[in-house]
Write a protein that holds these residues in place. Sequence first.
Motif, mmCIF file in Angstrom:
data_model
loop_
_atom_site.group_PDB
_atom_site.id
_atom_site.type_symbol
_atom_site.label_atom_id
_atom_site.label_comp_id
_atom_site.label_asym_id
_atom_site.label_seq_id
_atom_site.Cartn_x
_atom_site.Cartn_y
_atom_site.Cartn_z
ATOM 1 N N CYS A 13 0.831 -1.214 0.000
ATOM 2 C CA CYS A 13 0.000 0.000 0.000
ATOM 3 C C CYS A 13 0.865 1.263 0.000
ATOM 4 O O CYS A 13 0.593 2.219 -0.736
ATOM 5 N N LEU A 14 1.899 1.269 0.821
ATOM 6 C CA LEU A 14 2.784 2.430 0.881
ATOM 7 C C LEU A 14 3.516 2.642 -0.441
ATOM 8 O O LEU A 14 3.664 3.778 -0.909
ATOM 9 N N LEU A 15 3.969 1.553 -1.056
ATOM 10 C CA LEU A 15 4.696 1.677 -2.322
ATOM 11 C C LEU A 15 3.778 2.156 -3.440
ATOM 12 O O LEU A 15 4.201 2.913 -4.318
ATOM 13 N N ILE A 16 2.528 1.719 -3.433
ATOM 14 C CA ILE A 16 1.561 2.219 -4.422
ATOM 15 C C ILE A 16 1.332 3.710 -4.221
ATOM 16 O O ILE A 16 1.258 4.479 -5.189
ATOM 17 N N LEU B 261 -1.527 2.063 10.878
ATOM 18 C CA LEU B 261 -1.757 3.491 11.133
ATOM 19 C C LEU B 261 -0.900 4.360 10.223
ATOM 20 O O LEU B 261 -1.378 5.365 9.666
ATOM 21 N N CYS B 262 0.364 4.006 10.052
ATOM 22 C CA CYS B 262 1.272 4.793 9.238
ATOM 23 C C CYS B 262 0.813 4.850 7.785
ATOM 24 O O CYS B 262 0.936 5.884 7.125
ATOM 25 N N ALA B 263 0.271 3.754 7.276
ATOM 26 C CA ALA B 263 -0.144 3.700 5.873
ATOM 27 C C ALA B 263 -1.475 4.398 5.621
ATOM 28 O O ALA B 263 -1.765 4.765 4.475
ATOM 29 N N ASN B 264 -2.284 4.600 6.656
ATOM 30 C CA ASN B 264 -3.633 5.130 6.459
ATOM 31 C C ASN B 264 -3.839 6.560 6.937
ATOM 32 O O ASN B 264 -4.721 7.258 6.430
ATOM 33 N N LEU B 265 -3.055 7.009 7.897
ATOM 34 C CA LEU B 265 -3.246 8.351 8.432
ATOM 35 C C LEU B 265 -3.138 9.463 7.378
ATOM 36 O O LEU B 265 -3.927 10.418 7.413
ATOM 37 N N PRO B 266 -2.195 9.388 6.417
ATOM 38 C CA PRO B 266 -2.120 10.473 5.425
ATOM 39 C C PRO B 266 -3.381 10.647 4.599
ATOM 40 O O PRO B 266 -3.611 11.722 4.037
ATOM 41 N N PHE B 267 -4.220 9.616 4.507
ATOM 42 C CA PHE B 267 -5.417 9.693 3.683
ATOM 43 C C PHE B 267 -6.637 10.217 4.441
ATOM 44 O O PHE B 267 -7.703 10.342 3.857
#
Length: 385
Positions: A109-112, A251-257
Amino acid sequence: MSILEPESGIWYTLCWLVVAARLWSRRLNCGSWKKLQIDDFLVLLAMVTDTILMAFMHVVLNMSSNLIAPNENLSTFTPEEIKERIYGSKLVLVVEQMQILTIWLIKACLLIMYNRMTMLLPQHKIVKFIAVYVALGFLVMEILYFGVWCRPFHEYWAVPTDNKQCSAAIHHLITNAVFNISSDIMIILIPMPLLFKVRLPAKNKAILGGVFCIGAFTIIAAALNKYYSFSHPFAPDWTIWYLRESYTAILCANLPFTWPILQRAFNLSNWSQNSYPSNHDGGQSRSHNNFSQLNGTNMVGKGNTMVSIGRSDSQEHINKKSEPLEIMYGHEFTVQTVDAKVLLQASAVGPGVLSRREGSLNVDTQDSGSTGPKKAVITTTCQRF
């Protein structure tokens, strides 16, 4: 109360709240649930694997496996206890695989996300390299786990087993630590150059820094769960660090969205700020900011407006009220009006065409044979470097 409670329940609830906020924010920006992208669905899959991980981890915590302590006497084991240890060993295998799937889905997810952010930037090649490394690491680790370290495979739940790799899984844990921690460090370093160049207020940079700190804690949790697995294999300490790693990664992968829904809920201002400075030294100039957003939309300057160019039907429109968290990368170019006759005389070139591709400058003079003033068309282009 076990070592996992109440912490695991709090983490798990928080993760679902953040994931729900992310999906609703994406819905606001995309305009339809059908326009969600692949990383949105991978996050949901990661939550499924994490749910299985947490459920089975609570069971494993209260059961024994084929990892037998030196002070335990095999001859004293009853058939019921051996049966329980076999079942516990199978659950340990499930827990290990669910944790691996959760972490690697989040990496994907992060790389995408970074792939969309750096689409027009030099860092795009680095993202591709890291993506290949992460994929190869996953394949190598799983091939070794299922086909090399413990043979035959059913020895993973044999009680007792003569192969320490089938009970303690030392080689697998080392392989996992190497690929997991190294790829985490690579991924967290991707946005660092952008963070230093981004045109954002200090408050917004602090928010981004907080997200990256959560990513750093994920790396610490990954190191600690391996430390306790090696140093205290018979203690339950490793179990909570397994869960902490997966929860903080989510949390790290979703908070920016989550910014769009927070923006609506608390009536916050837009995340980005555009500036268009002018140059008064003999010509006109504009500074245009090229945006590589989390949602994959590019921004191109045109006059005094910003035009949103999406790469697919699922891209958000920047003019909507809710805007996603953005990383802004800008460069400047100058467009000046020059007298074509002076330019031709300086270049010692007669009427015709002057082309200097290296400077991206084209001048076309049209000579109709008349003595009147000639018409000049000057075009400049700015190319990404």
